[in-house]
Design an enzyme around this catalytic site. Sequence first.
Site, PDB file in Angstrom:
ATOM      1  N   TYR A 136       0.862  -1.188   0.000  1.00 59.08           N
ATOM      2  CA  TYR A 136       0.000   0.000   0.000  1.00 59.08           C
ATOM      3  C   TYR A 136       0.895   1.233   0.000  1.00 59.08           C
ATOM      4  O   TYR A 136       1.858   1.312   0.763  1.00 59.08           O
ATOM      5  CB  TYR A 136      -0.931  -0.026   1.219  1.00 59.08           C
ATOM      6  CG  TYR A 136      -1.726   1.247   1.341  1.00 59.08           C
ATOM      7  CD1 TYR A 136      -2.638   1.613   0.347  1.00 59.08           C
ATOM      8  CD2 TYR A 136      -1.546   2.120   2.416  1.00 59.08           C
ATOM      9  CE1 TYR A 136      -3.346   2.797   0.431  1.00 59.08           C
ATOM     10  CE2 TYR A 136      -2.253   3.305   2.510  1.00 59.08           C
ATOM     11  CZ  TYR A 136      -3.143   3.634   1.511  1.00 59.08           C
ATOM     12  OH  TYR A 136      -3.838   4.825   1.580  1.00 59.08           O
ATOM     13  N   GLY A 221     -12.162  12.847   3.542  1.00 60.80           N
ATOM     14  CA  GLY A 221     -12.773  11.725   2.826  1.00 60.80           C
ATOM     15  C   GLY A 221     -12.881  12.011   1.334  1.00 60.80           C
ATOM     16  O   GLY A 221     -13.251  11.142   0.556  1.00 60.80           O
ATOM     17  N   ASP A 223     -10.475  13.110  -1.133  1.00 66.75           N
ATOM     18  CA  ASP A 223      -9.028  13.312  -1.161  1.00 66.75           C
ATOM     19  C   ASP A 223      -8.481  14.356  -2.140  1.00 66.75           C
ATOM     20  O   ASP A 223      -7.551  15.064  -1.808  1.00 66.75           O
ATOM     21  CB  ASP A 223      -8.329  11.980  -1.461  1.00 66.75           C
ATOM     22  CG  ASP A 223      -8.712  10.896  -0.468  1.00 66.75           C
ATOM     23  OD1 ASP A 223      -9.631  11.106   0.334  1.00 66.75           O
ATOM     24  OD2 ASP A 223      -8.074   9.831  -0.504  1.00 66.75           O
ATOM     25  N   GLU A 462     -16.033   2.029  -6.978  1.00 68.56           N
ATOM     26  CA  GLU A 462     -15.793   3.068  -5.982  1.00 68.56           C
ATOM     27  C   GLU A 462     -16.580   4.334  -6.358  1.00 68.56           C
ATOM     28  O   GLU A 462     -17.204   4.964  -5.512  1.00 68.56           O
ATOM     29  CB  GLU A 462     -14.286   3.354  -5.960  1.00 68.56           C
ATOM     30  CG  GLU A 462     -13.809   4.212  -4.811  1.00 68.56           C
ATOM     31  CD  GLU A 462     -12.297   4.405  -4.866  1.00 68.56           C
ATOM     32  OE1 GLU A 462     -11.638   3.892  -5.808  1.00 68.56           O
ATOM     33  OE2 GLU A 462     -11.762   5.077  -3.962  1.00 68.56           O
TER      34      GLU A 462
HETATM   35  C1  DGY Z   1      -5.538   6.638  -0.722  1.00 61.69           C
HETATM   36  O1  DGY Z   1      -4.752   5.727  -0.575  1.00 61.69           O
HETATM   37  O2  DGY Z   1      -5.642   7.334  -1.725  1.00 61.69           O
HETATM   38  C2  DGY Z   1      -6.481   6.907   0.373  1.00 61.69           C
HETATM   39  O3  DGY Z   1      -7.578   7.617  -0.063  1.00 61.69           O
HETATM   40  C3  DGY Z   1      -5.877   7.588   1.540  1.00 61.69           C
HETATM   41  O4  DGY Z   1      -6.811   7.565   2.536  1.00 61.69           O
END
Ligand code: DGY
Length: 491
Positions: A136, A221, A223, A462
Amino acid sequence: MTTTEDTSSLGTGPFRAVQKGVPSERRGITPPAITPPAQARPGHRAETRETAGPGVETARARALDVLRANDGGGFTRPSARLYPHQWLWDSCFVAIGLRHVDVERAAGEVLSLFVGQWPSGMLPHIRFCPAIGEPYHADPGLWGVRDAVEAPPVVETSGVTQPPLVAEAVARVGAAMPARRRLAFYRRVLPGLVAYHEWLYRERDPENTGLVSVVHPWESGMDDTPPWSDAVRDLAPAKVRAVRDAGDLDVLEGLRRDNKAVPAQERIAADELFTLYELTGRLRAVRYRFDELRAAGLPSIRDVGFNAVLVRANRQLETVAADAGLELPTGLLRAMRTTRDAFRNVLAGGFPRHQDARTGRLLPDETVAGFLALYAGVLPPEQAGRLAGQLFDARWTGRYGPASLPFDAPAFDPGRYWRGPVWPMVNWLLVDGLRRSGRVAEARRLRDETVELVVRSGRTYEYYSPVDGGGHGAPDFAPTAAVFLDMIYAE
Ligand code: DGY
């Protein structure tokens, strides 16, 4: 009510069984059996006339599959590849959907969030699960929480929070439980929940304005929403500025790690992503402390969406505490009242917008966050009516609910993250807000359009293009699956 005690009191909770580095099958954790709602809740009317039919049936089965497949061992990953750990508001949406099919698993989803709670009361936006091998991009190394914070949490987490939807999730899950079980659940969760709300006020509204500040766009939330992009632009590292000025962003594209599961053009732009890493480093350097980050001149924004969620969460917290026969601390109750009163003025400057906490200036961009004022549920009826009218105006809404930016915004892009797409999670909040403001027909329309969007797409994306309903971002996104389930069951 100390938070350290709170998290340790989760001894029998689903997360306590997680041992570092051991895959779930070797820890003896079996993925939860998600039973069909008819069996889980005898007599429950699972679907409305309008949503019955093979398309909805198939979509429902797929949504359940997504929740099963994204199970990380007692919590749900928003997306197995793109977001492979636990996210705060995503898990709240998941719990709200899961309660219809497995209320104990839904309660576990909420409780598992508190394992990552900081001793200060902060609930982090990511709770990392070391057993998950998937890479990640914004990993624990970026956040450096263990080294930066004097009293770190017991597990690896990020250093910022996310919209405080937990009280909403607690109330919804509790409402689906038998009375005695609900009481036990509420009593177990309340200490940590109260500590979180107290932290929000203590840390993020030290001047008692009633509106709390957020310090990173990942807290909002939303981003890559334009107001935040503007707020952080000057923090771009020198190398990022150089390639940006040279119009050579492809150099950065090659360096990013978040574009393996989803095409880069559907994600945040590369220069902005690297700027957010820089912001994260600056927050880490000031140990994630609000007083220090303000002294360092870092951005802090009274985010209208975040505060709308807080207004509603405060109300739900009061309900939960009353049901559990517990009194909330007087100081918290006072702060909650101040928030409600402050939020009632959110339309004073026209469309509800974010405010720069450093200058008091309202930020110019209109974004879908402004409509979350409807979800807060405290607007005078005439103002709620006006805002609902704007929501369904062709400037915002095509066929599937509001775009994240108006169609005429210069930054509008139908497939890029928060720059245009419709988000089912946002639609869920709006449906709920419209319903509670008595705008039943509009709520119904938005709910039906959202259900149709997911059914037609065949997958729980999403986000979706507001122009043609095409799916974008992570394809098997758990929060979308969950709000879809809630929309078809909670009638
Ligand atoms: C991402 O990894 O883009 C997430 O939105 C961070 O919270």
